[in-house]
Design a protein around this motif. Structure first.
Motif, short mmCIF file in Angstrom:
data_model
loop_
_atom_site.label_atom_id
_atom_site.label_comp_id
_atom_site.label_asym_id
_atom_site.label_seq_id
_atom_site.Cartn_x
_atom_site.Cartn_y
_atom_site.Cartn_z
N VAL A 151 50.21 -78.86 2.88
CA VAL A 151 49.89 -78.79 4.30
C VAL A 151 50.38 -77.47 4.90
CG1 VAL A 151 50.38 -79.81 6.56
CG2 VAL A 151 49.86 -81.27 4.61
N ASP A 152 51.65 -77.12 4.65
CA ASP A 152 52.25 -75.92 5.26
C ASP A 152 51.62 -74.63 4.77
OD1 ASP A 152 53.96 -77.56 6.66
OD2 ASP A 152 55.64 -77.29 5.26
N THR A 155 53.20 -73.86 14.22
CA THR A 155 54.65 -73.95 14.21
C THR A 155 55.29 -73.15 15.34
OG1 THR A 155 54.79 -72.15 12.60
CG2 THR A 155 54.79 -74.41 11.74
N ASP A 156 54.60 -72.17 15.86
CA ASP A 156 55.16 -71.35 16.94
C ASP A 156 54.79 -71.87 18.33
OD1 ASP A 156 56.31 -69.67 15.08
OD2 ASP A 156 54.58 -68.30 15.03
N LEU A 157 53.98 -72.90 18.41
CA LEU A 157 53.57 -73.42 19.71
C LEU A 157 54.73 -74.16 20.36
CD1 LEU A 157 50.02 -74.79 18.89
CD2 LEU A 157 50.60 -72.62 19.97
N MET A 158 55.08 -73.77 21.59
CA MET A 158 56.16 -74.44 22.30
C MET A 158 56.02 -74.16 23.79
SD MET A 158 59.55 -72.17 21.63
CE MET A 158 59.20 -71.42 20.06
N VAL A 159 56.67 -75.00 24.56
CA VAL A 159 56.70 -74.84 26.01
C VAL A 159 58.17 -74.85 26.43
CG1 VAL A 159 56.11 -75.92 28.21
CG2 VAL A 159 54.50 -76.00 26.33
N LYS A 160 58.55 -73.92 27.28
CA LYS A 160 59.92 -73.90 27.77
C LYS A 160 59.97 -74.67 29.08
CE LYS A 160 61.47 -69.80 25.48
NZ LYS A 160 62.42 -68.73 25.49
N LEU A 214 55.32 -78.05 16.13
CA LEU A 214 55.94 -78.73 14.98
C LEU A 214 55.53 -80.20 14.94
CD1 LEU A 214 59.51 -77.16 15.01
CD2 LEU A 214 57.67 -76.75 13.37
N PHE A 215 55.38 -80.80 16.13
CA PHE A 215 54.93 -82.19 16.18
C PHE A 215 53.52 -82.31 15.62
CE2 PHE A 215 52.69 -85.61 18.41
CZ PHE A 215 53.45 -86.68 17.98
N ILE A 216 52.63 -81.41 16.01
CA ILE A 216 51.26 -81.40 15.48
C ILE A 216 51.30 -81.25 13.97
CG2 ILE A 216 49.08 -80.12 15.41
CD1 ILE A 216 49.55 -79.46 18.39
#
Length: 124
Positions: free
Chosen positions: A35-36, A53-58, A68-70
């Motif tokens: 997968v990775d 893996t880099d998707l995030m919201v502050k 990471l959840f996805i």
């Protein structure tokens, strides 16, 4: 107490479970690598080069890493699908083996007794 522990630890079921856990962990690493390293880069490429893996919201001082959840959800579905396919293949092989077995031969005495029983039922 030591002897009881040896009896418990050396039972067939416990050893089978231990082997299953070790093989499952190794299989999990293989699927995670698949997968990775293979699937998610291709999915990211198809979606315009997005790296999940880099998707995030502050939010304030916290980082919500939904990428990471996805990634973990995709991992789960691939592992579940792989196990489904594996179990399906195994079940199909066992069914074929069961179908190939000839019917057990009926003993002549049992066959005669069955005929006598059927004749007695028809006379009533």
């Amino acid at each position: 107490m030591w002897n009881e522990f040896k009896k418990f630890a050396l039972k067939g079921n416990v050893l089978d479970l231990a082997v299953g856990v070790v093989i499952g962990a190794a299989f999990g690493k293989i699927v995670s690598s698949l997968v990775d390293d293979i699937i998610m880069p291709l999915v990211g490429l198809l979606m315009g080069g997005v790296d999940f893996t880099d998707l995030m919201v502050k939010v304030g001082g916290a980082e919500v890493k939904y990428g990471l959840f996805i990634q973990n959800v995709v991992d789960f579905f691939i592992v579940a699908f792989s196990i489904f396919i594996f179990i399906r293949i195994i079940n199909n092989r066992f069914k074929k083996k069961e179908e190939e077995k000839p019917a057990p031969a009926v003993d002549k005495n049992v066959e005669l007794l069955t005929e006598i029983r059927d004749l007695l039922k028809s006379q009533k």
